[in-house]
Design an enzyme around this catalytic site. Structure first.
Site, PDB file in Angstrom:
ATOM      1  N   ASP A  65       0.528  -1.643  -0.247  1.00 54.83           N
ATOM      2  CA  ASP A  65       0.139  -0.756   0.034  1.00 54.83           C
ATOM      3  C   ASP A  65       0.894   1.178   0.081  1.00 54.83           C
ATOM      4  O   ASP A  65       1.771   1.631   0.695  1.00 54.83           O
ATOM      5  CB  ASP A  65      -1.105   0.104   1.247  1.00 54.83           C
ATOM      6  N   SER A 106      -7.239   4.059  -1.164  1.00 57.13           N
ATOM      7  CA  SER A 106      -6.888   2.270  -0.905  1.00 57.13           C
ATOM      8  C   SER A 106      -8.503   1.606  -1.331  1.00 57.13           C
ATOM      9  O   SER A 106      -8.064   0.754  -1.655  1.00 57.13           O
ATOM     10  CB  SER A 106      -6.387   1.986   0.820  1.00 57.13           C
ATOM     11  N   THR A 159      -7.972  -2.534   1.728  1.00 56.72           N
ATOM     12  CA  THR A 159      -6.804  -2.875   0.854  1.00 56.72           C
ATOM     13  C   THR A 159      -7.358  -4.837   0.638  1.00 56.72           C
ATOM     14  O   THR A 159      -7.963  -4.770   0.197  1.00 56.72           O
ATOM     15  CB  THR A 159      -5.361  -2.912   0.874  1.00 56.72           C
ATOM     16  N   GLU A 273      -1.099  -8.452   2.288  1.00 57.51           N
ATOM     17  CA  GLU A 273      -1.050  -6.775   1.790  1.00 57.51           C
ATOM     18  C   GLU A 273       0.566  -6.446   2.951  1.00 57.51           C
ATOM     19  O   GLU A 273       0.022  -6.728   3.956  1.00 57.51           O
ATOM     20  CB  GLU A 273      -2.132  -6.272   2.203  1.00 57.51           C
ATOM     21  N   ASP A 278       2.345   3.150   3.509  1.00 59.93           N
ATOM     22  CA  ASP A 278       1.730   4.114   2.733  1.00 59.93           C
ATOM     23  C   ASP A 278       1.979   4.877   4.941  1.00 59.93           C
ATOM     24  O   ASP A 278       1.495   5.538   4.607  1.00 59.93           O
ATOM     25  CB  ASP A 278       0.309   3.030   2.954  1.00 59.93           C
ATOM     26  N   HIS A 321      -1.680   2.831  -4.747  1.00 58.81           N
ATOM     27  CA  HIS A 321      -1.122   4.186  -5.403  1.00 58.81           C
ATOM     28  C   HIS A 321       0.183   4.342  -4.552  1.00 58.81           C
ATOM     29  O   HIS A 321       0.664   3.539  -3.768  1.00 58.81           O
ATOM     30  CB  HIS A 321      -2.510   5.581  -4.698  1.00 58.81           C
ATOM     31  N   HIS A 347      -1.674  10.704  -0.970  1.00 61.64           N
ATOM     32  CA  HIS A 347      -1.282  10.152  -1.504  1.00 61.64           C
ATOM     33  C   HIS A 347      -0.912  10.908  -2.913  1.00 61.64           C
ATOM     34  O   HIS A 347      -1.802  12.016  -2.955  1.00 61.64           O
ATOM     35  CB  HIS A 347      -2.815   8.771  -2.639  1.00 61.64           C
TER      36      HIS A 347
HETATM   37 MG    MG Z   1      -4.217  -0.472   2.426  1.00 59.15          MG
HETATM   38 ZN    ZN Z   2      -3.101   6.360   2.471  1.00 60.62          ZN
END
Ligand code: MG
Ligand code: ZN
Length: 384
Positions: A65, A106, A159, A273, A278, A321, A347
Protein backbone atom coordinates in the site's frame (compact mmCIF):
# COMPACT_ATOMS: atom_id res chain seq x y z
CA UNK A 1 -26.76 26.91 22.54
CA UNK A 2 -27.88 23.45 23.56
CA UNK A 3 -28.11 22.57 19.91
CA UNK A 4 -24.52 23.68 19.24
CA UNK A 5 -23.25 21.75 22.24
CA UNK A 6 -25.00 18.67 20.97
CA UNK A 7 -23.40 18.97 17.54
CA UNK A 8 -20.02 19.47 19.16
CA UNK A 9 -20.43 16.37 21.35
CA UNK A 10 -21.68 14.33 18.42
CA UNK A 11 -18.65 15.43 16.46
CA UNK A 12 -16.33 14.40 19.32
CA UNK A 13 -18.00 11.00 19.55
CA UNK A 14 -17.65 10.53 15.81
CA UNK A 15 -13.99 11.57 15.86
CA UNK A 16 -13.29 9.25 18.76
CA UNK A 17 -15.10 6.39 17.06
CA UNK A 18 -12.96 6.62 13.95
CA UNK A 19 -9.74 7.47 15.74
CA UNK A 20 -8.43 3.97 16.32
CA UNK A 21 -8.54 2.84 12.71
CA UNK A 22 -7.52 6.11 11.07
CA UNK A 23 -4.89 7.44 13.48
CA UNK A 24 -2.20 6.82 10.85
CA UNK A 25 -3.63 9.66 8.76
CA UNK A 26 -2.70 12.20 11.46
CA UNK A 27 0.67 10.76 12.50
CA UNK A 28 3.47 13.30 12.46
CA UNK A 29 7.10 12.38 12.15
CA UNK A 30 10.10 13.85 13.93
CA UNK A 31 12.86 15.32 11.80
CA UNK A 32 15.00 12.30 12.70
CA UNK A 33 12.45 10.11 10.91
CA UNK A 34 13.34 11.71 7.56
CA UNK A 35 16.63 9.77 7.45
CA UNK A 36 16.95 5.99 7.77
CA UNK A 37 20.41 5.30 9.17
CA UNK A 38 20.92 1.78 7.82
CA UNK A 39 21.01 -1.64 9.50
CA UNK A 40 22.55 -5.03 8.82
CA UNK A 41 21.18 -6.10 5.39
CA UNK A 42 19.46 -9.45 4.80
CA UNK A 43 20.65 -11.82 2.11
CA UNK A 44 18.64 -11.82 -1.11
CA UNK A 45 18.45 -15.09 -3.02
CA UNK A 46 17.94 -15.17 -6.77
CA UNK A 47 15.70 -18.02 -7.98
CA UNK A 48 15.23 -19.97 -11.21
CA UNK A 49 13.37 -18.42 -14.14
CA UNK A 50 12.29 -21.84 -15.48
CA UNK A 51 8.74 -22.94 -14.68
CA UNK A 52 6.76 -26.19 -15.06
CA UNK A 53 3.66 -24.67 -16.64
CA UNK A 54 2.68 -22.07 -19.25
CA UNK A 55 -0.23 -20.81 -17.17
CA UNK A 56 -0.43 -20.41 -13.39
CA UNK A 57 -2.40 -22.78 -11.20
CA UNK A 58 -1.95 -20.39 -8.26
CA UNK A 59 -1.58 -16.62 -7.86
CA UNK A 60 0.07 -14.83 -4.96
CA UNK A 61 -0.90 -11.16 -5.27
CA UNK A 62 1.16 -8.86 -3.05
CA UNK A 63 0.08 -5.23 -2.57
CA UNK A 64 2.44 -2.71 -1.03
CA UNK A 65 0.00 0.00 0.00
CA UNK A 66 1.45 3.37 -1.05
CA UNK A 67 4.48 1.74 -2.69
CA UNK A 68 5.83 3.78 -5.58
CA UNK A 69 9.20 3.47 -7.30
CA UNK A 70 10.87 5.70 -4.64
CA UNK A 71 9.68 3.43 -1.84
CA UNK A 72 11.08 0.39 -3.69
CA UNK A 73 14.39 2.13 -4.35
CA UNK A 74 14.58 3.30 -0.73
CA UNK A 75 14.32 -0.41 0.14
CA UNK A 76 17.02 -1.34 -2.38
CA UNK A 77 19.33 1.31 -0.90
CA UNK A 78 18.53 0.36 2.71
CA UNK A 79 19.31 -3.30 1.99
CA UNK A 80 22.60 -2.19 0.41
CA UNK A 81 21.80 -2.80 -3.23
CA UNK A 82 19.33 -5.67 -3.58
CA UNK A 83 15.74 -6.78 -2.86
CA UNK A 84 13.84 -10.05 -3.44
CA UNK A 85 11.54 -8.07 -5.76
CA UNK A 86 14.45 -8.09 -8.26
CA UNK A 87 13.65 -11.75 -9.00
CA UNK A 88 10.80 -10.32 -11.08
CA UNK A 89 12.04 -9.78 -14.63
CA UNK A 90 8.71 -8.73 -16.11
CA UNK A 91 7.84 -5.21 -15.03
CA UNK A 92 5.10 -2.76 -15.93
CA UNK A 93 3.32 0.31 -14.62
CA UNK A 94 -0.26 0.70 -13.42
CA UNK A 95 -2.36 3.87 -13.74
CA UNK A 96 -4.23 4.33 -10.49
CA UNK A 97 -6.87 7.01 -11.19
CA UNK A 98 -10.33 6.23 -9.77
CA UNK A 99 -13.76 6.92 -11.31
CA UNK A 100 -14.23 9.93 -9.04
CA UNK A 101 -10.72 11.30 -8.52
CA UNK A 102 -7.37 11.88 -10.21
CA UNK A 103 -5.84 10.69 -6.92
CA UNK A 104 -7.29 7.42 -5.66
CA UNK A 105 -7.71 6.14 -2.14
CA UNK A 106 -7.05 2.55 -1.09
CA UNK A 107 -10.71 1.53 -1.36
CA UNK A 108 -11.15 2.50 -5.03
CA UNK A 109 -7.55 1.37 -5.74
CA UNK A 110 -8.19 -1.98 -4.06
CA UNK A 111 -11.53 -2.46 -5.83
CA UNK A 112 -9.90 -1.81 -9.24
CA UNK A 113 -7.38 -4.58 -8.51
CA UNK A 114 -9.86 -6.99 -6.88
CA UNK A 115 -12.95 -6.49 -9.04
CA UNK A 116 -11.67 -4.88 -12.25
CA UNK A 117 -13.88 -1.78 -12.05
CA UNK A 118 -13.05 1.90 -11.68
CA UNK A 119 -15.17 3.20 -8.83
CA UNK A 120 -15.44 6.21 -6.49
CA UNK A 121 -13.02 6.83 -3.63
CA UNK A 122 -14.23 5.02 -0.51
CA UNK A 123 -16.05 2.20 -2.36
CA UNK A 124 -15.46 -1.41 -1.28
CA UNK A 125 -16.23 -4.05 -3.92
CA UNK A 126 -18.98 -1.98 -5.55
CA UNK A 127 -18.97 -0.03 -8.82
CA UNK A 128 -19.55 3.69 -9.35
CA UNK A 129 -23.32 3.11 -8.97
CA UNK A 130 -22.79 1.15 -5.70
CA UNK A 131 -23.69 -2.13 -7.43
CA UNK A 132 -21.80 -5.15 -6.02
CA UNK A 133 -19.09 -6.63 -8.26
CA UNK A 134 -17.63 -10.10 -7.66
CA UNK A 135 -13.94 -10.03 -6.75
CA UNK A 136 -11.30 -12.35 -8.22
CA UNK A 137 -11.15 -14.02 -4.80
CA UNK A 138 -14.89 -14.80 -4.92
CA UNK A 139 -14.66 -15.94 -8.57
CA UNK A 140 -11.77 -18.24 -7.62
CA UNK A 141 -13.85 -19.61 -4.76
CA UNK A 142 -16.75 -20.28 -7.18
CA UNK A 143 -14.42 -22.37 -9.34
CA UNK A 144 -13.28 -24.45 -6.37
CA UNK A 145 -9.90 -22.84 -5.77
CA UNK A 146 -8.67 -22.14 -2.24
CA UNK A 147 -8.49 -18.47 -1.21
CA UNK A 148 -6.76 -16.33 1.39
CA UNK A 149 -6.09 -12.81 2.66
CA UNK A 150 -3.16 -11.61 4.79
CA UNK A 151 -2.58 -8.03 5.99
CA UNK A 152 -0.66 -5.98 8.54
CA UNK A 153 -3.64 -3.64 8.96
CA UNK A 154 -7.07 -4.69 10.19
CA UNK A 155 -8.32 -7.39 7.81
CA UNK A 156 -11.43 -5.18 7.52
CA UNK A 157 -9.38 -2.19 6.30
CA UNK A 158 -9.87 -0.94 2.72
CA UNK A 159 -7.30 -3.05 0.84
CA UNK A 160 -8.15 -6.57 2.09
CA UNK A 161 -11.84 -5.60 2.43
CA UNK A 162 -12.10 -4.84 -1.30
CA UNK A 163 -11.35 -8.52 -2.07
CA UNK A 164 -14.14 -9.95 0.05
CA UNK A 165 -16.69 -7.30 1.05
CA UNK A 166 -19.25 -5.16 -0.78
CA UNK A 167 -20.09 -1.92 1.01
CA UNK A 168 -20.71 1.64 -0.12
CA UNK A 169 -18.10 3.00 2.32
CA UNK A 170 -14.73 1.80 3.64
CA UNK A 171 -15.71 3.09 7.11
CA UNK A 172 -18.40 0.41 7.52
CA UNK A 173 -15.96 -1.87 9.37
CA UNK A 174 -18.59 -3.96 11.16
CA UNK A 175 -20.56 -4.56 7.95
CA UNK A 176 -17.29 -5.47 6.21
CA UNK A 177 -16.46 -7.99 8.98
CA UNK A 178 -19.93 -9.55 8.58
CA UNK A 179 -19.27 -9.96 4.84
CA UNK A 180 -16.45 -12.43 5.67
CA UNK A 181 -19.20 -14.80 6.90
CA UNK A 182 -20.89 -14.65 3.48
CA UNK A 183 -17.86 -16.27 1.82
CA UNK A 184 -15.91 -19.49 2.06
CA UNK A 185 -12.49 -17.85 2.27
CA UNK A 186 -10.10 -20.50 3.59
CA UNK A 187 -7.53 -18.40 5.42
CA UNK A 188 -7.40 -14.82 6.64
CA UNK A 189 -4.79 -13.34 8.94
CA UNK A 190 -4.63 -9.71 10.07
CA UNK A 191 -5.93 -7.32 12.72
CA UNK A 192 -9.53 -6.22 13.22
CA UNK A 193 -10.73 -8.50 16.06
CA UNK A 194 -12.88 -5.71 17.54
CA UNK A 195 -14.93 -5.47 14.33
CA UNK A 196 -15.84 -9.16 14.77
CA UNK A 197 -16.74 -9.11 18.47
CA UNK A 198 -17.46 -5.56 19.75
CA UNK A 199 -20.40 -4.86 17.46
CA UNK A 200 -23.45 -2.64 17.54
CA UNK A 201 -25.66 -5.52 16.32
CA UNK A 202 -24.53 -7.77 19.20
CA UNK A 203 -23.36 -10.58 16.90
CA UNK A 204 -20.20 -12.44 17.89
CA UNK A 205 -18.59 -13.24 14.55
CA UNK A 206 -15.77 -15.21 16.15
CA UNK A 207 -18.33 -17.68 17.46
CA UNK A 208 -20.03 -17.71 14.05
CA UNK A 209 -16.68 -18.41 12.37
CA UNK A 210 -16.07 -21.31 14.76
CA UNK A 211 -19.53 -22.69 13.95
CA UNK A 212 -18.58 -22.56 10.27
CA UNK A 213 -15.52 -24.69 11.01
CA UNK A 214 -12.78 -22.07 11.32
CA UNK A 215 -9.95 -22.33 13.79
CA UNK A 216 -9.77 -18.83 15.30
CA UNK A 217 -6.48 -17.72 16.87
CA UNK A 218 -5.08 -14.36 18.00
CA UNK A 219 -1.42 -15.21 18.60
CA UNK A 220 0.83 -15.37 15.53
CA UNK A 221 2.93 -18.15 17.13
CA UNK A 222 -0.20 -20.31 17.49
CA UNK A 223 -1.39 -19.33 14.00
CA UNK A 224 1.94 -20.42 12.53
CA UNK A 225 1.38 -23.97 13.85
CA UNK A 226 -1.85 -24.49 11.88
CA UNK A 227 -1.26 -26.66 8.83
CA UNK A 228 -4.72 -27.35 7.42
CA UNK A 229 -8.44 -26.55 7.52
CA UNK A 230 -10.05 -23.12 7.70
CA UNK A 231 -8.15 -20.48 9.61
CA UNK A 232 -9.09 -17.02 10.92
CA UNK A 233 -6.10 -15.28 12.50
CA UNK A 234 -7.11 -12.03 14.19
CA UNK A 235 -3.84 -10.74 15.60
CA UNK A 236 -4.84 -7.27 16.85
CA UNK A 237 -7.94 -5.42 18.10
CA UNK A 238 -7.64 -3.05 15.13
CA UNK A 239 -4.33 -2.71 13.27
CA UNK A 240 -1.14 -4.65 13.90
CA UNK A 241 1.59 -2.47 15.42
CA UNK A 242 4.73 -1.23 13.66
CA UNK A 243 7.60 -3.55 12.77
CA UNK A 244 9.55 -3.12 16.03
CA UNK A 245 6.56 -4.58 17.91
CA UNK A 246 4.99 -6.99 15.41
CA UNK A 247 8.27 -8.55 14.20
CA UNK A 248 8.00 -11.01 11.31
CA UNK A 249 4.20 -11.37 11.53
CA UNK A 250 3.70 -10.69 7.79
CA UNK A 251 6.18 -13.21 6.32
CA UNK A 252 5.15 -15.82 8.93
CA UNK A 253 1.43 -15.30 8.21
CA UNK A 254 2.12 -15.57 4.47
CA UNK A 255 4.06 -18.81 4.86
CA UNK A 256 1.25 -20.23 7.04
CA UNK A 257 -1.40 -19.28 4.49
CA UNK A 258 0.59 -20.76 1.59
CA UNK A 259 1.06 -24.01 3.46
CA UNK A 260 -2.71 -24.39 3.97
CA UNK A 261 -3.86 -23.16 0.55
CA UNK A 262 -1.40 -25.42 -1.27
CA UNK A 263 -3.48 -28.46 -0.21
CA UNK A 264 -6.15 -27.60 -2.82
CA UNK A 265 -5.60 -29.55 -6.08
CA UNK A 266 -7.40 -26.90 -8.16
CA UNK A 267 -5.06 -24.11 -7.08
CA UNK A 268 -5.40 -20.97 -5.00
CA UNK A 269 -5.58 -17.18 -4.93
CA UNK A 270 -3.83 -15.39 -2.06
CA UNK A 271 -3.68 -11.62 -1.51
CA UNK A 272 -1.02 -10.31 0.86
CA UNK A 273 -0.83 -6.65 1.88
CA UNK A 274 2.07 -4.67 3.32
CA UNK A 275 -0.32 -2.02 4.63
CA UNK A 276 1.96 0.31 6.50
CA UNK A 277 4.31 1.49 3.73
CA UNK A 278 1.38 3.87 3.13
CA UNK A 279 1.27 4.95 6.77
CA UNK A 280 4.96 5.83 6.70
CA UNK A 281 4.14 8.00 3.67
CA UNK A 282 1.26 9.74 5.46
CA UNK A 283 3.66 10.43 8.37
CA UNK A 284 6.47 11.66 6.05
CA UNK A 285 8.68 9.11 7.84
CA UNK A 286 11.52 7.53 5.85
CA UNK A 287 12.26 5.23 8.80
CA UNK A 288 8.67 3.93 8.88
CA UNK A 289 8.57 3.48 5.08
CA UNK A 290 11.89 1.65 4.88
CA UNK A 291 11.16 -0.69 7.81
CA UNK A 292 7.84 -1.69 6.27
CA UNK A 293 9.25 -1.85 2.75
CA UNK A 294 11.94 -4.32 3.87
CA UNK A 295 9.36 -6.40 5.77
CA UNK A 296 7.18 -6.46 2.65
CA UNK A 297 10.13 -7.43 0.43
CA UNK A 298 11.02 -10.34 2.70
CA UNK A 299 7.40 -11.43 2.40
CA UNK A 300 7.76 -11.22 -1.39
CA UNK A 301 10.84 -13.43 -0.86
CA UNK A 302 8.66 -16.07 0.86
CA UNK A 303 6.21 -15.94 -2.06
CA UNK A 304 8.97 -16.28 -4.68
CA UNK A 305 10.65 -19.13 -2.77
CA UNK A 306 7.31 -20.98 -2.82
CA UNK A 307 6.73 -20.18 -6.52
CA UNK A 308 10.25 -21.23 -7.60
CA UNK A 309 9.81 -24.62 -5.93
CA UNK A 310 6.21 -25.06 -7.10
CA UNK A 311 6.72 -24.03 -10.75
CA UNK A 312 3.00 -23.31 -11.30
CA UNK A 313 2.59 -20.17 -9.23
CA UNK A 314 2.49 -16.58 -10.50
CA UNK A 315 3.73 -13.93 -8.06
CA UNK A 316 2.58 -10.35 -8.68
CA UNK A 317 3.77 -7.38 -6.69
CA UNK A 318 2.16 -3.97 -7.09
CA UNK A 319 0.60 -1.02 -5.24
CA UNK A 320 -2.77 0.70 -5.11
CA UNK A 321 -1.15 4.18 -5.32
CA UNK A 322 1.91 6.10 -4.16
CA UNK A 323 1.87 7.98 -0.84
CA UNK A 324 3.80 11.11 0.14
CA UNK A 325 5.39 11.97 -3.20
CA UNK A 326 8.56 10.52 -1.68
CA UNK A 327 11.72 12.02 -3.21
CA UNK A 328 15.08 10.39 -2.43
CA UNK A 329 17.37 13.31 -1.63
CA UNK A 330 20.32 11.32 -0.29
CA UNK A 331 21.59 7.83 0.38
CA UNK A 332 24.54 5.47 0.67
CA UNK A 333 24.55 1.98 -0.87
CA UNK A 334 27.37 0.82 1.42
CA UNK A 335 25.69 1.78 4.72
CA UNK A 336 22.03 1.61 3.71
CA UNK A 337 21.39 5.22 4.70
CA UNK A 338 18.38 6.80 2.92
CA UNK A 339 17.15 10.37 3.14
CA UNK A 340 13.89 11.63 1.65
CA UNK A 341 11.66 14.67 1.31
CA UNK A 342 7.86 14.71 1.05
CA UNK A 343 5.74 17.34 -0.67
CA UNK A 344 2.46 15.91 0.70
CA UNK A 345 1.07 13.79 3.55
CA UNK A 346 -1.54 12.38 1.14
CA UNK A 347 -1.55 10.01 -1.80
CA UNK A 348 -0.22 11.04 -5.23
CA UNK A 349 -1.39 10.37 -8.79
CA UNK A 350 1.78 8.81 -10.22
CA UNK A 351 1.86 5.37 -11.88
CA UNK A 352 2.97 2.51 -9.63
CA UNK A 353 5.17 -0.47 -10.58
CA UNK A 354 3.90 -3.98 -11.35
CA UNK A 355 6.45 -6.77 -10.85
CA UNK A 356 5.79 -10.34 -12.02
CA UNK A 357 7.51 -13.71 -11.51
CA UNK A 358 6.35 -17.12 -12.72
CA UNK A 359 4.16 -18.53 -15.50
CA UNK A 360 2.18 -15.70 -17.15
CA UNK A 361 4.56 -12.98 -15.89
CA UNK A 362 5.14 -11.75 -19.46
CA UNK A 363 1.51 -10.48 -19.56
CA UNK A 364 2.37 -7.72 -17.09
CA UNK A 365 4.83 -5.61 -19.09
CA UNK A 366 4.04 -2.13 -20.37
CA UNK A 367 1.76 0.60 -19.08
CA UNK A 368 -1.72 -0.61 -18.03
CA UNK A 369 -4.75 0.50 -16.05
CA UNK A 370 -5.04 -0.90 -12.51
CA UNK A 371 -8.19 -2.69 -13.70
CA UNK A 372 -6.09 -4.47 -16.38
CA UNK A 373 -4.04 -6.09 -13.61
CA UNK A 374 -7.28 -7.70 -12.39
CA UNK A 375 -8.39 -8.71 -15.90
CA UNK A 376 -5.04 -10.34 -16.72
CA UNK A 377 -4.94 -12.23 -13.41
CA UNK A 378 -8.48 -13.50 -13.91
CA UNK A 379 -7.81 -14.65 -17.48
CA UNK A 380 -4.65 -16.49 -16.46
CA UNK A 381 -6.04 -18.10 -13.31
CA UNK A 382 -9.69 -18.70 -14.19
CA UNK A 383 -9.63 -18.66 -18.02
CA UNK A 384 -12.15 -15.82 -18.32
MG1 MG B 1 -4.24 -0.76 2.74
ZN1 ZN C 1 -3.16 5.97 2.48
Amino acid sequence: MLHKTFIFLAFCAFSFGTFAQDAYLNAESEDTDKTYQGEEPYKVKMYTQKFKAEKPKNIIFLIGDGMGVSQVFAGITANQGKLFIENCRHIGFSKTQSASDYITDSAAGGTALSCGVKTYNGAIGVDADTVKVKSILEEAEDQGLATGLVSTSAITHATPASFIAHQSSRNMYEEIAADFLNTDVDVFIGGGLSHFIARKDGRNLVNELKEKGYTVENDINKIAKIKKGKLAGLTAQVHNPRMNERGDMLPVATETALNILDDNDKGFFLMVEGSQIDWGGHASSTVYIVEDMLDFDQTVGEAIKFAAKDGETLVLVTADHETGGMALTGGDMTTGMVKAAYPTTSHTAVMVPVFAYGPGAEEFIGIMENTDVHDKMKKLLLGK
